[in-house]
Write a protein that holds these residues in place. Structure first.
Motif, PDB file in Angstrom:
ATOM      1  N   PHE A 149       0.863  -1.174   0.000  1.00 32.38           N
ATOM      2  CA  PHE A 149       0.000   0.000   0.000  1.00 32.38           C
ATOM      3  C   PHE A 149       0.900   1.224   0.000  1.00 32.38           C
ATOM      4  O   PHE A 149       2.098   1.130   0.271  1.00 32.38           O
ATOM      5  N   ARG A 150       0.326   2.365  -0.268  1.00 25.77           N
ATOM      6  CA  ARG A 150       1.082   3.612  -0.184  1.00 25.77           C
ATOM      7  C   ARG A 150       0.196   4.705   0.375  1.00 25.77           C
ATOM      8  O   ARG A 150      -1.033   4.651   0.298  1.00 25.77           O
ATOM      9  N   ARG A 151       0.867   5.690   0.947  1.00 28.27           N
ATOM     10  CA  ARG A 151       0.140   6.807   1.537  1.00 28.27           C
ATOM     11  C   ARG A 151       0.890   8.102   1.259  1.00 28.27           C
ATOM     12  O   ARG A 151       2.114   8.168   1.424  1.00 28.27           O
TER      13      ARG A 151
ATOM     14  N   ALA B  32       2.350  -5.305   3.785  1.00 25.66           N
ATOM     15  CA  ALA B  32       1.367  -5.810   4.733  1.00 25.66           C
ATOM     16  C   ALA B  32       1.120  -7.287   4.487  1.00 25.66           C
ATOM     17  O   ALA B  32       1.280  -7.780   3.367  1.00 25.66           O
ATOM     18  N   ALA B  33       0.721  -7.975   5.546  1.00 25.58           N
ATOM     19  CA  ALA B  33       0.416  -9.405   5.460  1.00 25.58           C
ATOM     20  C   ALA B  33      -1.068  -9.644   5.675  1.00 25.58           C
ATOM     21  O   ALA B  33      -1.668  -9.082   6.601  1.00 25.58           O
ATOM     22  N   ASP B  34      -1.633 -10.494   4.844  1.00 29.35           N
ATOM     23  CA  ASP B  34      -3.048 -10.843   4.901  1.00 29.35           C
ATOM     24  C   ASP B  34      -3.375 -11.517   6.230  1.00 29.35           C
ATOM     25  O   ASP B  34      -2.591 -12.327   6.735  1.00 29.35           O
ATOM     26  N   ARG B  35      -4.541 -11.215   6.778  1.00 31.59           N
ATOM     27  CA  ARG B  35      -4.943 -11.850   8.033  1.00 31.59           C
ATOM     28  C   ARG B  35      -5.474 -13.264   7.816  1.00 31.59           C
ATOM     29  O   ARG B  35      -5.617 -14.034   8.766  1.00 31.59           O
ATOM     30  N   SER B  36      -5.745 -13.665   6.581  1.00 34.24           N
ATOM     31  CA  SER B  36      -6.355 -14.965   6.297  1.00 34.24           C
ATOM     32  C   SER B  36      -5.320 -15.973   5.811  1.00 34.24           C
ATOM     33  O   SER B  36      -4.538 -15.680   4.904  1.00 34.24           O
ATOM     34  N   PHE B  37      -5.369 -17.142   6.387  1.00 35.36           N
ATOM     35  CA  PHE B  37      -4.459 -18.232   6.034  1.00 35.36           C
ATOM     36  C   PHE B  37      -4.794 -18.769   4.645  1.00 35.36           C
ATOM     37  O   PHE B  37      -5.937 -19.134   4.371  1.00 35.36           O
ATOM     38  N   ARG B  38      -3.765 -18.764   3.765  1.00 39.17           N
ATOM     39  CA  ARG B  38      -3.910 -19.311   2.415  1.00 39.17           C
ATOM     40  C   ARG B  38      -5.189 -18.845   1.729  1.00 39.17           C
ATOM     41  O   ARG B  38      -5.946 -19.637   1.173  1.00 39.17           O
ATOM     42  N   SER B  39      -5.391 -17.547   1.776  1.00 43.17           N
ATOM     43  CA  SER B  39      -6.577 -16.981   1.157  1.00 43.17           C
ATOM     44  C   SER B  39      -6.592 -17.211  -0.348  1.00 43.17           C
ATOM     45  O   SER B  39      -5.541 -17.204  -1.008  1.00 43.17           O
ATOM     46  N   PHE B  40      -7.803 -17.369  -0.892  1.00 43.36           N
ATOM     47  CA  PHE B  40      -7.947 -17.521  -2.342  1.00 43.36           C
ATOM     48  C   PHE B  40      -8.003 -16.169  -3.037  1.00 43.36           C
ATOM     49  O   PHE B  40      -7.991 -16.090  -4.263  1.00 43.36           O
TER      50      PHE B  40
ATOM     51  N   GLU C  58      -8.089  -5.900   5.688  1.00 51.86           N
ATOM     52  CA  GLU C  58      -7.872  -7.328   5.442  1.00 51.86           C
ATOM     53  C   GLU C  58      -6.448  -7.754   5.793  1.00 51.86           C
ATOM     54  O   GLU C  58      -6.115  -8.933   5.691  1.00 51.86           O
ATOM     55  N   TYR C  59      -5.627  -6.806   6.203  1.00 50.99           N
ATOM     56  CA  TYR C  59      -4.232  -7.077   6.538  1.00 50.99           C
ATOM     57  C   TYR C  59      -3.992  -6.744   8.000  1.00 50.99           C
ATOM     58  O   TYR C  59      -4.411  -5.680   8.472  1.00 50.99           O
ATOM     59  N   ASN C  60      -3.308  -7.615   8.706  1.00 50.52           N
ATOM     60  CA  ASN C  60      -3.150  -7.393  10.142  1.00 50.52           C
ATOM     61  C   ASN C  60      -1.720  -7.193  10.602  1.00 50.52           C
ATOM     62  O   ASN C  60      -1.483  -6.961  11.787  1.00 50.52           O
ATOM     63  N   TYR C  61      -0.771  -7.297   9.706  1.00 51.35           N
ATOM     64  CA  TYR C  61       0.609  -6.971  10.042  1.00 51.35           C
ATOM     65  C   TYR C  61       1.151  -6.014   8.986  1.00 51.35           C
ATOM     66  O   TYR C  61       0.936  -6.214   7.784  1.00 51.35           O
ATOM     67  N   TRP C  62       1.863  -4.995   9.478  1.00 54.62           N
ATOM     68  CA  TRP C  62       2.336  -3.933   8.603  1.00 54.62           C
ATOM     69  C   TRP C  62       3.802  -3.644   8.853  1.00 54.62           C
ATOM     70  O   TRP C  62       4.271  -3.690   9.994  1.00 54.62           O
TER      71      TRP C  62
END
Length: 130
Positions: free
Chosen positions: A36-38, A100-108, A116-120
């Motif tokens: 992402f960017r800001r 950022a890392a997705d909060r969902s394991f092996r998301s499709f 939707e991302y919980n680590y930045w």
């Protein structure tokens, strides 16, 4: 858990940069990653995302054809590195870029919203001069 972004800098319009983000402390190989960017006064903007498997990347329309997201999964060391190759940079691309890392394991899917991302990562600054 740590996401360490690097590679930002100052370039002239038309130039290139390659951002890297090393994610460790969790099996990030099983999680999608994104950039992402800001810019000042604006919300975080989706740039690109890639699934845990490395296939079917997703890009914002503004960067399609110029940016490429990729990743290396190091399962032996519980690390994943995601890259953002940025070519043909424009002044509008100037921003602080966050991985950022997705909060969902092996998301499709490859989510495009920040929640939707919980680590930045901490962000890396990209400056583009005209």
């Amino acid at each position: 858990v740590q996401l360490q972004a690097s590679g930002g800098g100052s370039v002239q319009a038309g130039g290139s940069l390659r951002l890297s983000c090393v994610a460790s402390g969790r099996t990030f190989s099983d999680y999608g990653m994104a950039w992402f960017r800001r810019t000042p006064g604006k919300e975080r903007e989706f740039v690109a995302a890639i699934k845990w498997s490395g296939i079917a990347p997703n890009y914002a329309d503004s960067v399609k054809g110029r940016f490429t997201i990729s990743r290396d999964n190091d399962r032996d060391n519980d690390k994943a590195t995601v890259y953002l190759q940025m070519n043909s940079l424009k002044p509008d691309d100037a921003a602080v870029y966050y991985c950022a890392a997705d909060r969902s394991f092996r998301s499709f899917s490859t989510p495009t919203t920040p929640d939707e991302y919980n680590y930045w990562g901490q962000g890396t600054l990209v400056t583009v001069s005209s």
